[in-house]
Design a protein around this motif. Structure first.
Motif, short mmCIF file in Angstrom:
data_model
loop_
_atom_site.label_atom_id
_atom_site.label_comp_id
_atom_site.label_asym_id
_atom_site.label_seq_id
_atom_site.Cartn_x
_atom_site.Cartn_y
_atom_site.Cartn_z
N ARG A 109 16.78 -10.78 6.28
CA ARG A 109 15.90 -11.28 5.21
C ARG A 109 15.68 -10.22 4.14
NH1 ARG A 109 12.80 -15.87 6.16
NH2 ARG A 109 11.26 -15.09 4.67
N TRP A 110 15.67 -8.95 4.55
CA TRP A 110 15.43 -7.87 3.58
C TRP A 110 16.70 -7.45 2.84
CZ3 TRP A 110 11.79 -4.35 6.92
CH2 TRP A 110 10.49 -4.81 6.77
N LYS A 111 17.87 -7.87 3.36
CA LYS A 111 19.12 -7.43 2.77
C LYS A 111 19.20 -7.88 1.31
CE LYS A 111 24.11 -7.37 3.55
NZ LYS A 111 25.22 -7.90 4.39
N GLY A 112 19.42 -6.95 0.44
CA GLY A 112 19.50 -7.25 -0.98
C GLY A 112 18.16 -7.28 -1.69
N ARG A 113 17.05 -7.28 -0.92
CA ARG A 113 15.71 -7.31 -1.53
C ARG A 113 15.02 -5.96 -1.46
NH1 ARG A 113 12.18 -11.67 1.18
NH2 ARG A 113 10.71 -10.72 -0.28
N VAL A 114 15.30 -5.21 -0.41
CA VAL A 114 14.64 -3.92 -0.22
C VAL A 114 15.64 -2.81 -0.46
CG1 VAL A 114 13.45 -2.44 1.43
CG2 VAL A 114 13.05 -4.90 1.47
N GLN A 115 15.32 -1.95 -1.40
CA GLN A 115 16.19 -0.84 -1.74
C GLN A 115 15.76 0.40 -0.97
OE1 GLN A 115 18.88 -1.16 -3.68
NE2 GLN A 115 18.39 -3.33 -3.91
N GLU A 116 16.70 0.98 -0.23
CA GLU A 116 16.42 2.21 0.50
C GLU A 116 16.77 3.40 -0.36
OE1 GLU A 116 18.68 2.03 4.08
OE2 GLU A 116 17.11 0.97 5.17
N ASP A 117 15.95 4.43 -0.29
CA ASP A 117 16.26 5.66 -0.99
C ASP A 117 16.72 6.71 0.02
OD1 ASP A 117 13.94 6.48 0.27
OD2 ASP A 117 12.70 6.26 -1.52
N GLU A 118 16.97 7.90 -0.47
CA GLU A 118 17.48 8.95 0.41
C GLU A 118 16.46 9.32 1.48
OE1 GLU A 118 19.30 13.50 0.04
OE2 GLU A 118 18.82 12.34 -1.75
N ASP A 136 0.82 -1.21 0.00
CA ASP A 136 0.00 0.00 0.00
C ASP A 136 0.86 1.26 0.00
OD1 ASP A 136 -2.30 -1.52 0.01
OD2 ASP A 136 -2.42 -1.55 2.20
N ARG A 137 1.87 1.27 -0.84
CA ARG A 137 2.75 2.42 -1.05
C ARG A 137 3.61 2.77 0.16
NH1 ARG A 137 -0.61 7.33 -2.50
NH2 ARG A 137 -1.91 6.50 -0.82
N ALA A 138 3.54 1.96 1.20
CA ALA A 138 4.33 2.24 2.40
C ALA A 138 5.66 1.50 2.33
CB ALA A 138 3.57 1.81 3.65
N SER A 139 6.69 2.10 2.88
CA SER A 139 8.00 1.47 2.95
C SER A 139 7.96 0.33 3.96
CB SER A 139 9.05 2.50 3.37
OG SER A 139 10.25 1.87 3.75
N PRO A 140 8.72 -0.76 3.71
CA PRO A 140 8.81 -1.81 4.73
C PRO A 140 9.28 -1.27 6.07
CG PRO A 140 9.73 -2.59 2.65
CD PRO A 140 9.43 -1.12 2.48
N ALA A 141 10.14 -0.25 6.05
CA ALA A 141 10.61 0.36 7.29
C ALA A 141 9.45 1.01 8.05
CB ALA A 141 11.69 1.39 7.00
N GLU A 142 8.48 1.54 7.31
CA GLU A 142 7.32 2.14 7.98
C GLU A 142 6.45 1.08 8.63
OE1 GLU A 142 3.36 4.86 7.00
OE2 GLU A 142 4.84 4.49 5.43
N TRP A 143 6.24 -0.03 7.94
CA TRP A 143 5.46 -1.12 8.52
C TRP A 143 6.16 -1.67 9.76
CZ3 TRP A 143 0.69 -3.08 7.45
CH2 TRP A 143 0.07 -2.62 6.28
N LYS A 144 7.48 -1.84 9.66
CA LYS A 144 8.23 -2.31 10.82
C LYS A 144 8.10 -1.33 11.99
CE LYS A 144 12.90 -3.17 12.48
NZ LYS A 144 14.34 -3.08 12.16
#
Length: 211
Positions: free
Chosen positions: A126-135, A62-70
């Motif tokens: 688990r997210w390493k290499g799968r989730v790309q962080e932006d600025e 839903d357009r949210a970052s995985p970091a936001e869900w966490k």
């Protein structure tokens, strides 16, 4: 996708039951002590939610970052720990590790911290290499860590000032057991503020982008 939504719906009442049994502390539920069962329910629901989150593609969040869900999960988990601590303060002041009830509460609080630390590390791996962080993600993380560190330092300084400048006659409650649990509370408070700051900054950023 429908099965994932169904799992989320099931996890909410499971977590709610865990929180209720920890805070309300009913003596018995169908002849069973609900305290350990509630702790298990809260931990199990959090583990399941994090695993489900780690397997969900970013485009389906839903357009949210995985970091936001966490962060939102962290807010709920740490808020449960903080409320649990505040509801059990009289036990810490009157008891010690030898008291079965006070000892159980202290072990539960430490367990909450250990479980969350392990889960966060596993999820990051688990997210390493799968989730790309932006600025934006990195800026929010840096700001939130600052808020959390400030909350932790303020809490520890407050405890130190309270213990150092209060007359001995007013520190009858400050036994070693209470002080140890206050330090655990300080860690939970720092994490709670960090995750709340993260979630709110993502929410504000998304609303700003949508306006």
């Amino acid at each position: 996708m429908k099965s994932a939504k169904g799992l989320w719906i099931l996890l909410v009442p499971l977590a709610g039951f865990g929180l209720w049994s920890m805070l309300a502390s009913p003596r018995a539920l169908l002849g069973i002590d609900p305290g350990p069962l509630g702790m298990f329910a809260l931990v199990a629901s959090t583990v399941a939610a994090l695993l489900l989150l780690s397997r969900t593609p970013r485009e389906n969040l839903d357009r949210a970052s995985p970091a936001e869900w966490k962060a939102w999960l962290g807010v709920g988990f740490m808020l449960a720990g903080v409320l649990y601590f505040l509801s059990r303060i009289p036990l810490f002041a009157a008891g010690d590790w030898r008291d079965p009830h006070a000892g159980a509460v202290a072990r539960n609080l430490v367990l909450l911290l250990v479980v969350w630390t392990v889960l966060s590390s596993v999820l990051a791996a688990r997210w390493k290499g799968r989730v790309q962080e932006d600025e934006r993600d990195r800026d929010i993380e840096a700001s939130a860590v600052g808020w959390g560190r400030g909350a932790l330092v303020s809490c520890v300084v407050g405890i130190a000032v309270l213990l150092g400048f209060s007359p001995p006659a007013r520190l009858q409650w400050a036994n070693h057991f209470m002080v140890a649990n206050l330090l655990v509370f300080a860690l939970m408070w720092g994490w709670l503020v960090e995750y709340a700051a993260t979630a709110l900054m993502y929410l504000r950023d998304r609303r700003g982008a949508g306006s």
